[in-house]
Design a protein around this motif. Structure first.
Motif, mmCIF file in Angstrom:
data_model
loop_
_atom_site.group_PDB
_atom_site.id
_atom_site.type_symbol
_atom_site.label_atom_id
_atom_site.label_comp_id
_atom_site.label_asym_id
_atom_site.label_seq_id
_atom_site.Cartn_x
_atom_site.Cartn_y
_atom_site.Cartn_z
ATOM 1 N N SER A 1 15.221 8.295 -2.493
ATOM 2 C CA SER A 1 14.394 8.333 -3.926
ATOM 3 C C SER A 1 13.046 8.348 -3.307
ATOM 4 O O SER A 1 12.317 8.428 -2.442
ATOM 5 N N TYR A 2 12.124 8.625 -4.675
ATOM 6 C CA TYR A 2 10.876 8.610 -4.528
ATOM 7 C C TYR A 2 10.178 9.731 -3.285
ATOM 8 O O TYR A 2 9.166 9.714 -2.804
ATOM 9 N N GLU A 3 11.092 10.972 -3.706
ATOM 10 C CA GLU A 3 10.534 12.027 -2.991
ATOM 11 C C GLU A 3 9.252 12.563 -3.169
ATOM 12 O O GLU A 3 8.708 13.359 -2.324
ATOM 13 N N GLN A 4 8.746 12.461 -4.430
ATOM 14 C CA GLN A 4 7.485 13.089 -4.927
ATOM 15 C C GLN A 4 6.287 12.211 -4.175
ATOM 16 O O GLN A 4 5.192 12.757 -4.145
ATOM 17 N N GLU A 5 6.466 11.004 -3.307
ATOM 18 C CA GLU A 5 5.270 10.375 -2.839
ATOM 19 C C GLU A 5 5.091 11.179 -1.585
ATOM 20 O O GLU A 5 6.095 10.944 -0.430
ATOM 21 N N ALA A 6 3.971 11.519 -1.432
ATOM 22 C CA ALA A 6 3.491 12.367 -0.075
ATOM 23 C C ALA A 6 3.714 11.625 1.183
ATOM 24 O O ALA A 6 4.067 11.765 2.273
ATOM 25 N N ILE A 7 3.423 10.123 1.229
ATOM 26 C CA ILE A 7 3.075 9.347 2.186
ATOM 27 C C ILE A 7 4.642 9.577 2.940
ATOM 28 O O ILE A 7 4.687 9.127 4.289
ATOM 29 N N TYR A 8 5.681 9.387 2.275
ATOM 30 C CA TYR A 8 7.262 9.579 2.928
ATOM 31 C C TYR A 8 7.400 10.796 3.631
ATOM 32 O O TYR A 8 8.450 10.698 4.389
ATOM 33 N N ARG A 9 6.583 11.690 3.406
ATOM 34 C CA ARG A 9 6.856 12.954 4.188
ATOM 35 C C ARG A 9 6.119 13.011 5.380
ATOM 36 O O ARG A 9 6.110 14.087 6.384
ATOM 37 N N LEU B 1 0.721 -1.063 0.002
ATOM 38 C CA LEU B 1 -0.024 -0.035 -0.010
ATOM 39 C C LEU B 1 1.071 1.251 0.090
ATOM 40 O O LEU B 1 0.497 2.478 -0.309
ATOM 41 N N PHE B 2 2.034 1.174 0.487
ATOM 42 C CA PHE B 2 2.892 2.393 0.695
ATOM 43 C C PHE B 2 4.438 2.048 -0.437
ATOM 44 O O PHE B 2 5.361 2.747 -0.124
ATOM 45 N N VAL B 3 4.108 1.197 -1.243
ATOM 46 C CA VAL B 3 5.088 1.048 -2.103
ATOM 47 C C VAL B 3 4.922 1.646 -3.547
ATOM 48 O O VAL B 3 3.735 1.623 -3.981
ATOM 49 N N PRO B 4 5.777 2.390 -4.049
ATOM 50 C CA PRO B 4 5.509 3.028 -5.407
ATOM 51 C C PRO B 4 5.118 2.298 -6.590
ATOM 52 O O PRO B 4 5.500 1.081 -6.645
ATOM 53 N N ASP B 5 4.114 2.652 -7.371
ATOM 54 C CA ASP B 5 3.407 2.217 -8.322
ATOM 55 C C ASP B 5 4.589 1.293 -9.347
ATOM 56 O O ASP B 5 4.309 0.031 -9.430
ATOM 57 N N GLU B 6 5.713 1.936 -9.543
ATOM 58 C CA GLU B 6 6.574 1.112 -10.528
ATOM 59 C C GLU B 6 7.261 0.010 -9.987
ATOM 60 O O GLU B 6 7.984 -0.678 -10.505
ATOM 61 N N VAL C 1 -1.334 -7.128 7.855
ATOM 62 C CA VAL C 1 -1.347 -6.289 6.594
ATOM 63 C C VAL C 1 -0.721 -4.728 7.164
ATOM 64 O O VAL C 1 0.114 -4.282 6.247
ATOM 65 N N THR C 2 -1.150 -4.489 8.249
ATOM 66 C CA THR C 2 -0.690 -3.140 8.889
ATOM 67 C C THR C 2 0.927 -2.997 9.044
ATOM 68 O O THR C 2 1.355 -2.100 8.468
ATOM 69 N N ILE C 3 1.361 -3.922 9.608
ATOM 70 C CA ILE C 3 2.793 -4.136 9.819
ATOM 71 C C ILE C 3 3.576 -4.368 8.358
ATOM 72 O O ILE C 3 4.606 -3.689 8.261
ATOM 73 N N GLY C 4 2.777 -5.120 7.805
ATOM 74 C CA GLY C 4 3.560 -5.498 6.363
ATOM 75 C C GLY C 4 3.741 -4.386 5.562
ATOM 76 O O GLY C 4 4.569 -3.922 4.809
ATOM 77 N N ALA C 5 2.541 -3.610 5.683
ATOM 78 C CA ALA C 5 2.531 -2.450 4.610
ATOM 79 C C ALA C 5 3.466 -1.346 4.931
ATOM 80 O O ALA C 5 4.106 -0.654 4.268
ATOM 81 N N GLY C 6 3.421 -1.309 6.235
ATOM 82 C CA GLY C 6 4.329 -0.015 6.806
ATOM 83 C C GLY C 6 5.870 -0.263 6.436
ATOM 84 O O GLY C 6 6.387 0.796 6.174
ATOM 85 N N GLY C 7 6.297 -1.384 6.207
ATOM 86 C CA GLY C 7 7.530 -1.692 5.511
ATOM 87 C C GLY C 7 8.055 -0.943 4.152
ATOM 88 O O GLY C 7 8.984 -0.705 3.700
ATOM 89 N N GLY C 8 6.856 -0.450 3.581
ATOM 90 C CA GLY C 8 7.166 0.206 2.407
ATOM 91 C C GLY C 8 7.611 1.345 2.595
ATOM 92 O O GLY C 8 8.206 2.339 1.685
ATOM 93 N N PHE C 9 7.826 2.059 3.583
ATOM 94 C CA PHE C 9 8.324 3.352 4.022
ATOM 95 C C PHE C 9 9.885 3.234 3.525
ATOM 96 O O PHE C 9 10.381 4.290 3.117
ATOM 97 N N ALA D 1 11.053 2.190 1.095
ATOM 98 C CA ALA D 1 11.698 2.087 -0.164
ATOM 99 C C ALA D 1 12.090 3.532 -0.643
ATOM 100 O O ALA D 1 13.042 3.685 -1.604
ATOM 101 N N ALA D 2 11.816 4.670 0.133
ATOM 102 C CA ALA D 2 12.419 6.029 -0.048
ATOM 103 C C ALA D 2 13.729 6.142 0.516
ATOM 104 O O ALA D 2 14.311 7.058 0.118
ATOM 105 N N LEU D 3 14.068 5.267 1.521
ATOM 106 C CA LEU D 3 15.338 5.509 2.138
ATOM 107 C C LEU D 3 16.495 4.699 1.505
ATOM 108 O O LEU D 3 17.712 4.791 2.037
ATOM 109 N N LEU D 4 16.186 3.823 0.459
ATOM 110 C CA LEU D 4 17.324 3.027 -0.051
ATOM 111 C C LEU D 4 17.382 3.623 -1.529
ATOM 112 O O LEU D 4 16.598 4.224 -2.076
ATOM 113 N N GLU D 5 18.521 3.320 -2.136
ATOM 114 C CA GLU D 5 18.608 3.491 -3.474
ATOM 115 C C GLU D 5 17.683 2.766 -4.271
ATOM 116 O O GLU D 5 17.137 1.755 -4.032
ATOM 117 N N GLN D 6 17.113 3.313 -5.635
ATOM 118 C CA GLN D 6 16.074 2.649 -6.324
ATOM 119 C C GLN D 6 16.357 1.502 -6.797
ATOM 120 O O GLN D 6 15.354 0.560 -6.461
#
Length: 357
Positions: free
Chosen positions: A214-222, A40-45, A74-82, A84-89
């Protein structure tokens, strides 16, 4: 987000099995993978289904209403999507770009790491790593050791607190799982302890929580992580409380319970609806502020925390007030209302949801 009764029944047919055997059947995991609920918090690409926070909270609540174990996983697993923005693409693609990708781990810095050529060697033990039996990546925080052990030993307490804490992404084969999750609720979440013993982690699989790559444009990561986590867990509590109230009403009707019990059920259903409405209004306001201003004010963060804790307290009170009124039938471990009550008490015990005021 509301699931059809067909979906609810399909998952709930496994609820007793999950609770009894403390494990998740393949059918339930396949449902999560098919719906991409871990993404749920992983970029579409990256095979994600990027979702705004208010909508994601409703997904967490809906899943938790179906089954507490499902909602928590689901909640814990989805939270790991955060992360994605802290690692190289390229690393994010390697970690998240597959159907069954999910992270398990811990935010507590109960490990240590020392710098070596090309990365770090990490050792530690981390408790409560939900999803540990099916995770494809493990993450954990560790304190970076001083190169001069003598100097380290003489550091003051203030200096020790200022030590660098870094996060590490481990391959599953690098981790040993201690199957010690024996809680009386959320039994199937595999929230076991993970152990790393002098494991090498390359630089590109380490990250800092304040450094987006990476993925700075995604609002959730802010969105600040603490209120994000509180919103997520509050949604779980609301969903489990909904299920508890449904099960309690069904049992009360079957028993022909007294008017007092039925009135209490109605009263707490109203309390829960009111708290839920306030909770989502506050979350929506904070999300709109993030989109308009690019960040949350301290006042908005405080409001989200307060609304989340109020929602959790209301959900917990449903169980604490009503469970003693339901008789011995509710005391049976294999009853639906008993499972809901145990899951609710366990979810509401998370340290981020405690309130002493």
């Amino acid at each position: 987000m509301l699931y059809t009764q067909q979906v609810i029944d399909a998952v709930r047919q496994h609820s007793l099995e999950m609770d009894k055997h403390r494990s998740i059947p393949k059918e339930v995991l396949d449902f999560i993978y098919d719906e991409r609920l871990f993404h749920l918090f992983v970029p579409d690409e990256l095979e994600g289904r990027m979702t705004d926070l208010p909508e994601a909270a409703r997904v967490f609540q809906s899943c938790s209403r179906i089954d507490g174990n499902l909602g928590w996983m689901v909640t814990i697993g989805a939270g790991g999507g955060f992360f994605a923005a802290l690692l190289e693409q390229g690393v994010s693609r390697e970690i998240f770009g597959k159907r069954d990708a999910v992270i398990a781990g811990s935010g507590m810095p109960t490990g240590t790491a020392r710098r070596v050529e090309g990365g770090y060697r990490v050792s530690g033990k981390w408790k409560y790593c939900s999803g540990s039996t099916y995770a494809t990546t493990f993450t954990a925080n560790a304190v970076i050791e001083s190169e001069n052990e003598t100097a380290k030993a003489s550091e003051s307490a203030i200096a020790a607190e200022a030590q660098e804490i870094r996060a590490f992404a481990f391959q599953p084969e690098q981790i040993r799982i201690l199957p010690d999750w024996n809680a009386f609720g959320l039994r199937a979440t595999a929230s076991h302890t993970m152990v790393a013993e002098d494991i090498f982690v390359p630089d590109n699989r380490t990250f800092l929580f304040h450094e987006m790559k990476s993925y700075e444009q995604e609002a959730i990561y802010r969105y600040p992580f603490l209120p994000f986590a509180q919103v997520s867990f509050a949604a779980v509590a609301l969903g489990i409380a909904e299920h508890f109230l449904e099960a309690a009403e069904a049992l009360a009707n079957a028993k022909g319970s007294e008017t007092y019990v039925m009135n209490k059920l109605k009263e707490h259903s109203g309390f829960l609806r009111d708290s839920e409405g306030n909770f989502y209004a506050t979350v929506e306001d904070s999300w709109q502020e993030l989109l308009q201003e690019g960040e949350l004010s301290g006042e908005a963060e405080a409001a989200v925390t307060a609304a989340s804790i109020r929602a959790v307290n209301t959900a917990r009170a449903c169980g604490q007030t009503l469970f003693p009124l339901l008789g011995l039938a509710a005391a049976m471990e294999d009853s639906e209302v008993n499972r809901c009550w145990r899951d609710l008490q366990t979810a509401c015990s998370h340290s981020l949801l405690r309130s002493y005021s």
